[in-house]
Write a protein that holds these residues in place. Structure first.
Motif, PDB file in Angstrom:
ATOM      1  N   GLY A  66     108.799  48.845 107.992  1.00 33.46           N
ATOM      2  CA  GLY A  66     109.744  49.631 107.215  1.00 33.46           C
ATOM      3  C   GLY A  66     111.011  48.840 106.955  1.00 33.46           C
ATOM      4  O   GLY A  66     111.363  47.939 107.718  1.00 33.46           O
ATOM      5  N   GLN A  67     111.687  49.177 105.878  1.00 27.26           N
ATOM      6  CA  GLN A  67     112.973  48.539 105.557  1.00 27.26           C
ATOM      7  C   GLN A  67     113.941  49.619 105.103  1.00 27.26           C
ATOM      8  O   GLN A  67     113.624  50.429 104.224  1.00 27.26           O
ATOM      9  CB  GLN A  67     112.802  47.508 104.455  1.00 27.26           C
ATOM     10  CG  GLN A  67     114.098  46.821 104.086  1.00 27.26           C
ATOM     11  CD  GLN A  67     113.868  45.761 103.031  1.00 27.26           C
ATOM     12  OE1 GLN A  67     113.059  44.869 103.209  1.00 27.26           O
ATOM     13  NE2 GLN A  67     114.578  45.885 101.927  1.00 27.26           N
ATOM     14  N   TRP A  68     115.115  49.634 105.737  1.00 28.06           N
ATOM     15  CA  TRP A  68     116.162  50.573 105.349  1.00 28.06           C
ATOM     16  C   TRP A  68     116.544  50.302 103.909  1.00 28.06           C
ATOM     17  O   TRP A  68     116.661  49.141 103.483  1.00 28.06           O
ATOM     18  CB  TRP A  68     117.356  50.404 106.278  1.00 28.06           C
ATOM     19  CG  TRP A  68     118.439  51.429 106.130  1.00 28.06           C
ATOM     20  CD1 TRP A  68     118.295  52.751 105.833  1.00 28.06           C
ATOM     21  CD2 TRP A  68     119.840  51.208 106.304  1.00 28.06           C
ATOM     22  NE1 TRP A  68     119.525  53.371 105.819  1.00 28.06           N
ATOM     23  CE2 TRP A  68     120.492  52.442 106.106  1.00 28.06           C
ATOM     24  CE3 TRP A  68     120.618  50.094 106.605  1.00 28.06           C
ATOM     25  CZ2 TRP A  68     121.870  52.591 106.198  1.00 28.06           C
ATOM     26  CZ3 TRP A  68     121.981  50.244 106.707  1.00 28.06           C
ATOM     27  CH2 TRP A  68     122.596  51.487 106.505  1.00 28.06           C
ATOM     28  N   ARG A  69     116.768  51.332 103.132  1.00 23.54           N
ATOM     29  CA  ARG A  69     117.074  51.185 101.713  1.00 23.54           C
ATOM     30  C   ARG A  69     118.442  50.547 101.481  1.00 23.54           C
ATOM     31  O   ARG A  69     118.659  49.936 100.439  1.00 23.54           O
ATOM     32  CB  ARG A  69     116.989  52.534 101.006  1.00 23.54           C
ATOM     33  CG  ARG A  69     115.567  53.068 100.923  1.00 23.54           C
ATOM     34  CD  ARG A  69     115.532  54.365 100.134  1.00 23.54           C
ATOM     35  NE  ARG A  69     114.210  54.946 100.101  1.00 23.54           N
ATOM     36  CZ  ARG A  69     113.281  54.689  99.193  1.00 23.54           C
ATOM     37  NH1 ARG A  69     113.518  53.808  98.251  1.00 23.54           N
ATOM     38  NH2 ARG A  69     112.115  55.285  99.230  1.00 23.54           N
ATOM     39  N   SER A  70     119.360  50.711 102.410  1.00 21.49           N
ATOM     40  CA  SER A  70     120.692  50.122 102.254  1.00 21.49           C
ATOM     41  C   SER A  70     120.679  48.666 102.704  1.00 21.49           C
ATOM     42  O   SER A  70     119.883  48.278 103.556  1.00 21.49           O
ATOM     43  CB  SER A  70     121.714  50.906 103.074  1.00 21.49           C
ATOM     44  OG  SER A  70     121.795  52.239 102.609  1.00 21.49           O
ATOM     45  N   ILE A  71     121.574  47.889 102.126  1.00 23.79           N
ATOM     46  CA  ILE A  71     121.682  46.462 102.449  1.00 23.79           C
ATOM     47  C   ILE A  71     123.103  46.214 102.935  1.00 23.79           C
ATOM     48  O   ILE A  71     124.067  46.714 102.356  1.00 23.79           O
ATOM     49  CB  ILE A  71     121.374  45.602 101.213  1.00 23.79           C
ATOM     50  CG1 ILE A  71     119.957  45.898 100.708  1.00 23.79           C
ATOM     51  CG2 ILE A  71     121.542  44.117 101.525  1.00 23.79           C
ATOM     52  CD1 ILE A  71     119.649  45.294  99.350  1.00 23.79           C
ATOM     53  N   GLU A 153     126.827  53.681  99.428  1.00 23.96           N
ATOM     54  CA  GLU A 153     126.646  52.776  98.285  1.00 23.96           C
ATOM     55  C   GLU A 153     125.228  52.896  97.729  1.00 23.96           C
ATOM     56  O   GLU A 153     125.021  52.948  96.528  1.00 23.96           O
ATOM     57  CB  GLU A 153     126.923  51.343  98.710  1.00 23.96           C
ATOM     58  CG  GLU A 153     126.937  50.356  97.569  1.00 23.96           C
ATOM     59  CD  GLU A 153     127.347  48.973  98.034  1.00 23.96           C
ATOM     60  OE1 GLU A 153     126.591  48.028  97.750  1.00 23.96           O
ATOM     61  OE2 GLU A 153     128.412  48.858  98.670  1.00 23.96           O
ATOM     62  N   TYR A 154     124.230  52.967  98.623  1.00 21.01           N
ATOM     63  CA  TYR A 154     122.846  53.131  98.152  1.00 21.01           C
ATOM     64  C   TYR A 154     122.673  54.476  97.466  1.00 21.01           C
ATOM     65  O   TYR A 154     122.049  54.562  96.398  1.00 21.01           O
ATOM     66  CB  TYR A 154     121.841  53.003  99.302  1.00 21.01           C
ATOM     67  CG  TYR A 154     120.472  53.429  98.868  1.00 21.01           C
ATOM     68  CD1 TYR A 154     119.700  52.590  98.071  1.00 21.01           C
ATOM     69  CD2 TYR A 154     119.971  54.686  99.158  1.00 21.01           C
ATOM     70  CE1 TYR A 154     118.461  52.987  97.601  1.00 21.01           C
ATOM     71  CE2 TYR A 154     118.734  55.096  98.704  1.00 21.01           C
ATOM     72  CZ  TYR A 154     117.979  54.244  97.929  1.00 21.01           C
ATOM     73  OH  TYR A 154     116.753  54.651  97.466  1.00 21.01           O
ATOM     74  N   GLU A 155     123.196  55.530  98.065  1.00 23.25           N
ATOM     75  CA  GLU A 155     123.021  56.871  97.515  1.00 23.25           C
ATOM     76  C   GLU A 155     123.665  57.023  96.135  1.00 23.25           C
ATOM     77  O   GLU A 155     123.220  57.836  95.348  1.00 23.25           O
ATOM     78  CB  GLU A 155     123.545  57.910  98.503  1.00 23.25           C
ATOM     79  CG  GLU A 155     122.653  58.008  99.727  1.00 23.25           C
ATOM     80  CD  GLU A 155     123.200  58.920 100.807  1.00 23.25           C
ATOM     81  OE1 GLU A 155     124.235  59.590 100.583  1.00 23.25           O
ATOM     82  OE2 GLU A 155     122.580  58.972 101.885  1.00 23.25           O
TER      83      GLU A 155
END
Length: 157
Positions: A66-71, A153-155
């Motif tokens: 899995g990878q978190w959507r935020s960077i 920021e991602y949202e």
């Protein structure tokens, strides 16, 4: 001694070899949307993470990454590593780590791998996929609290 020499033994009753088709059938039964890439890897997404499901039929290995959507920016790598370390110290799964890319971005990643060489039931495949994604989403939820700016920021996107 066969156990330690990795010599395959008879398959236990009720267990079948792990196959990509069986994993896809479980995903369909759960109504999970997914795609399969040209390498045969399965990808799916949930609220906070993107997931890749790898099936090594020859070795009987199921791996969910899995990878978190935020960077995060590279300047936050040490803090991201600390977040992963704390999670790993307090919980059995998923294993977590912070990956610093060549572009100096930090990706927070989870991993959950199971050896099914002796065979597996459909219920076990389902349980392990649910566990891998559910616990990863728990880690990603904790990251949203720890790094609210990155999550916001991602949202916004």
């Amino acid at each position: 001694m066969g156990f330690f020499t990795n010599t395959p033994s008879a398959q236990p009753p009720g267990l079948q070899p792990l196959t990509r088709d069986r994993v896809e059938a479980v995903l369909k039964s759960l109504d999970f949307e997914y795609d399969v890439d040209e390498d045969g890897d399965i990808a799916t997404g949930f609220e906070d993470g993107v997931y890749w499901i790898f099936v090594d039929e020859e070795e009987g290995i199921l791996s969910v990454r899995g990878q978190w959507r935020s960077i995060l920016p590279g300047s936050m790598h040490a803090e991201a590593m600390q977040a992963a370390h704390e999670w790993n110290r307090e919980r059995i799964w998923p294993k977590t780590f912070a990956d610093l890319t060549d572009l100096q971005d930090v990706f927070l990643v989870t991993g959950y791998t199971v050896d099914y060489q002796p065979g597996v039931s459909d219920d076990q495949i389902e349980q392990h996929i649910r566990c891998a994604i559910g616990t990863s989403e728990g880690f990603f939820e904790a990251l949203k609290e720890r790094f609210p700016e990155a999550a916001a920021e991602y949202e916004e996107e």
